[in-house]
Design a protein around this motif. Structure first.
Motif, PDB file in Angstrom:
ATOM      1  N   VAL A 197     -16.442 -53.888  60.663  1.00 20.85           N
ATOM      2  CA  VAL A 197     -15.956 -52.641  60.078  1.00 20.85           C
ATOM      3  C   VAL A 197     -15.275 -51.798  61.151  1.00 20.85           C
ATOM      4  O   VAL A 197     -15.728 -51.753  62.295  1.00 20.85           O
ATOM      5  N   PHE A 198     -14.188 -51.117  60.758  1.00 22.98           N
ATOM      6  CA  PHE A 198     -13.533 -50.194  61.671  1.00 22.98           C
ATOM      7  C   PHE A 198     -12.928 -49.061  60.856  1.00 22.98           C
ATOM      8  O   PHE A 198     -12.778 -49.163  59.629  1.00 22.98           O
ATOM      9  N   LEU A 199     -12.601 -47.962  61.525  1.00 22.52           N
ATOM     10  CA  LEU A 199     -12.045 -46.779  60.869  1.00 22.52           C
ATOM     11  C   LEU A 199     -10.559 -46.644  61.182  1.00 22.52           C
ATOM     12  O   LEU A 199     -10.073 -47.148  62.200  1.00 22.52           O
ATOM     13  N   LYS A 200      -9.848 -45.930  60.295  1.00 21.64           N
ATOM     14  CA  LYS A 200      -8.425 -45.698  60.475  1.00 21.64           C
ATOM     15  C   LYS A 200      -8.136 -44.216  60.292  1.00 21.64           C
ATOM     16  O   LYS A 200      -8.824 -43.527  59.533  1.00 21.64           O
ATOM     17  N   GLY A 201      -7.095 -43.731  60.959  1.00 21.39           N
ATOM     18  CA  GLY A 201      -6.704 -42.330  60.855  1.00 21.39           C
ATOM     19  C   GLY A 201      -5.736 -42.079  59.710  1.00 21.39           C
ATOM     20  O   GLY A 201      -5.078 -43.003  59.205  1.00 21.39           O
ATOM     21  N   PRO A 202      -5.588 -40.821  59.283  1.00 22.31           N
ATOM     22  CA  PRO A 202      -4.718 -40.503  58.142  1.00 22.31           C
ATOM     23  C   PRO A 202      -3.249 -40.786  58.393  1.00 22.31           C
ATOM     24  O   PRO A 202      -2.487 -41.004  57.449  1.00 22.31           O
ATOM     25  N   GLY A 203      -2.813 -40.783  59.656  1.00 20.28           N
ATOM     26  CA  GLY A 203      -1.407 -41.059  59.957  1.00 20.28           C
ATOM     27  C   GLY A 203      -0.982 -42.481  59.654  1.00 20.28           C
ATOM     28  O   GLY A 203       0.212 -42.783  59.626  1.00 20.28           O
ATOM     29  N   SER A 204      -1.958 -43.357  59.418  1.00 20.69           N
ATOM     30  CA  SER A 204      -1.616 -44.753  59.111  1.00 20.69           C
ATOM     31  C   SER A 204      -1.154 -44.926  57.672  1.00 20.69           C
ATOM     32  O   SER A 204      -0.574 -45.955  57.330  1.00 20.69           O
ATOM     33  N   LEU A 205      -1.364 -43.920  56.811  1.00 25.10           N
ATOM     34  CA  LEU A 205      -1.158 -44.089  55.377  1.00 25.10           C
ATOM     35  C   LEU A 205       0.262 -43.751  54.922  1.00 25.10           C
ATOM     36  O   LEU A 205       0.843 -42.751  55.348  1.00 25.10           O
ATOM     37  N   ILE A 206       0.787 -44.576  54.041  1.00 23.09           N
ATOM     38  CA  ILE A 206       1.993 -44.273  53.275  1.00 23.09           C
ATOM     39  C   ILE A 206       1.779 -44.789  51.856  1.00 23.09           C
ATOM     40  O   ILE A 206       0.787 -45.467  51.564  1.00 23.09           O
ATOM     41  N   GLY A 207       2.723 -44.465  50.964  1.00 24.01           N
ATOM     42  CA  GLY A 207       2.587 -44.844  49.572  1.00 24.01           C
ATOM     43  C   GLY A 207       3.542 -45.943  49.141  1.00 24.01           C
ATOM     44  O   GLY A 207       4.306 -46.499  49.943  1.00 24.01           O
ATOM     45  N   HIS A 208       3.476 -46.251  47.866  1.00 21.36           N
ATOM     46  CA  HIS A 208       4.320 -47.248  47.197  1.00 21.36           C
ATOM     47  C   HIS A 208       5.796 -47.011  47.525  1.00 21.36           C
ATOM     48  O   HIS A 208       6.271 -45.874  47.567  1.00 21.36           O
ATOM     49  N   ARG A 209       6.499 -48.098  47.779  1.00 19.17           N
ATOM     50  CA  ARG A 209       7.929 -48.106  48.117  1.00 19.17           C
ATOM     51  C   ARG A 209       8.224 -47.435  49.452  1.00 19.17           C
ATOM     52  O   ARG A 209       9.379 -47.126  49.759  1.00 19.17           O
ATOM     53  N   GLY A 210       7.207 -47.212  50.270  1.00 18.40           N
ATOM     54  CA  GLY A 210       7.437 -46.645  51.588  1.00 18.40           C
ATOM     55  C   GLY A 210       7.953 -47.692  52.562  1.00 18.40           C
ATOM     56  O   GLY A 210       8.041 -48.893  52.255  1.00 18.40           O
ATOM     57  N   HIS A 211       8.319 -47.225  53.758  1.00 16.96           N
ATOM     58  CA  HIS A 211       8.869 -48.093  54.800  1.00 16.96           C
ATOM     59  C   HIS A 211       7.906 -48.165  55.976  1.00 16.96           C
ATOM     60  O   HIS A 211       7.390 -47.146  56.431  1.00 16.96           O
ATOM     61  N   THR A 212       7.693 -49.378  56.457  1.00 11.98           N
ATOM     62  CA  THR A 212       6.817 -49.625  57.600  1.00 11.98           C
ATOM     63  C   THR A 212       7.633 -50.211  58.737  1.00 11.98           C
ATOM     64  O   THR A 212       8.484 -51.080  58.518  1.00 11.98           O
ATOM     65  N   ARG A 272     -10.669 -59.194  66.837  1.00 10.76           N
ATOM     66  CA  ARG A 272     -11.351 -57.909  66.780  1.00 10.76           C
ATOM     67  C   ARG A 272     -10.331 -56.783  66.640  1.00 10.76           C
ATOM     68  O   ARG A 272      -9.572 -56.509  67.553  1.00 10.76           O
ATOM     69  N   PRO A 273     -10.291 -56.109  65.484  1.00 11.35           N
ATOM     70  CA  PRO A 273      -9.281 -55.056  65.287  1.00 11.35           C
ATOM     71  C   PRO A 273      -9.427 -53.918  66.289  1.00 11.35           C
ATOM     72  O   PRO A 273     -10.533 -53.504  66.630  1.00 11.35           O
ATOM     73  N   ASN A 274      -8.306 -53.427  66.763  1.00 10.76           N
ATOM     74  CA  ASN A 274      -8.331 -52.273  67.643  1.00 10.76           C
ATOM     75  C   ASN A 274      -7.226 -51.315  67.211  1.00 10.76           C
ATOM     76  O   ASN A 274      -6.464 -51.588  66.277  1.00 10.76           O
TER      77      ASN A 274
END
Length: 275
Positions: A87-102, A157-159
């Motif tokens: 298990v690991f945690l992620k910050g809010p800046g990682s989030l985008i929505g449908h049809r977004g660009h990565t 191992r996710p970092n």
């Protein structure tokens, strides 16, 4: 967090954030083509900016939670399917929505999608036994949680540099209430890259199911309404490139679209130093 009576989205349009619901799709369209805003207006879904479909609290992510994915990476791992959840945690800046660009950094060798069932907590959960865990679920959505494999410690191992990248965690398009999903362990997942199916799996193959994960997590941390658990991905991940369109589908939950763009689209030089 109130339980809605139907699936909902959150979109930005006309200078405001709106709750939206789907309208019947025409032939050849999906259920995001036309949407109805809470104030009654009907708009073209392509005109809206799609946001994560609920107000997100803590983002809790699982690694290696499908037996076939563990097998897929067997030569690279020092863990087994019998271990405690990774298990690991992620910050809010990682989030985008449908049809977004990565962003797909130019300097990396292998970046892949991860189609995942996202579980949204609706009631505070603290030391909840598995048999009562699903009563604490408000609903579900689709997640595409990208990873850059170059930076994985020991290749598993996710970092932060791998899994907490700006815009690398896509959620949506719909928040589907738990009442519409009688069994979260009976869902089919698939990923299409540029229309071609590259990944398929079933939530039945999770090493740790949704109820077990809620029981495990709530045993040492309090889960609050709006917290989301990203439950891992099956095997079939492939390297994706700038320009690729990735669609993650979960039957009964929705189809989540995302496009990868290169460094230039984000105002960055094409250099490994910007990865």
């Amino acid at each position: 967090m109130n339980r809605p009576t139907q699936r909902t989205a959150r979109v930005a349009w006309d200078g405001a954030i709106h709750t939206a619901t789907p309208l019947p799709a025409a032939a050849g369209e999906d259920d995001t083509a036309r949407i109805r805003l809470a104030d009654g207006r009907v708009i073209d879904g392509h005109q809206a900016v799609w946001l994560p479909p609920f107000e997100v609290g803590t983002i809790i992510a699982l690694g290696l939670n499908y037996a076939d994915h563990v097998k897929e990476l067997a030569r690279e791992l020092t863990v087994t399917a019998k271990d405690e959840p990774l298990v690991f945690l992620k910050g809010p800046g990682s989030l985008i929505g449908h049809r977004g660009h990565t962003r797909r950094p130019a300097g990396v060798a292998f970046m892949h999608y991860e189609c995942e069932l996202a579980v949204v907590i609706g009631r505070t959960a603290r030391r909840v036994p598995p048999e009562h865990a699903l009563a604490h679920v408000a609903g579900y959505t689709v997640c595409n949680d990208y990873a850059v494999r170059d930076y994985l410690e020991n290749w598993y191992r996710p970092n932060l540099r791998v899994k907490n990248r700006d815009g690398g965690t896509v959620l949506g398009p719909w928040f589907v209430p738990a009442s519409e999903v009688p069994d979260p362990q009976a869902l089919t997942l698939r990923t299409r890259v540029n229309g071609r199916i590259t990944q398929q799996g079933r939530t039945a193959d999770m090493v740790h199911g949704v109820a077990e994960l809620i029981a495990y997590l709530s045993g040492f941390m309090t889960l609050q309404p709006g917290d989301v658990i990203l439950t891992g991905t099956p095997d079939g991940v492939v390297d994706v490139q700038a320009g690729d369109t990735v669609r993650c589908e979960i039957d009964g939950i929705g189809a989540l679209d995302n496009t990868l763009l290169g460094d230039a689209a984000f105002g960055l030089a094409d250099s490994p130093a910007t990865a």
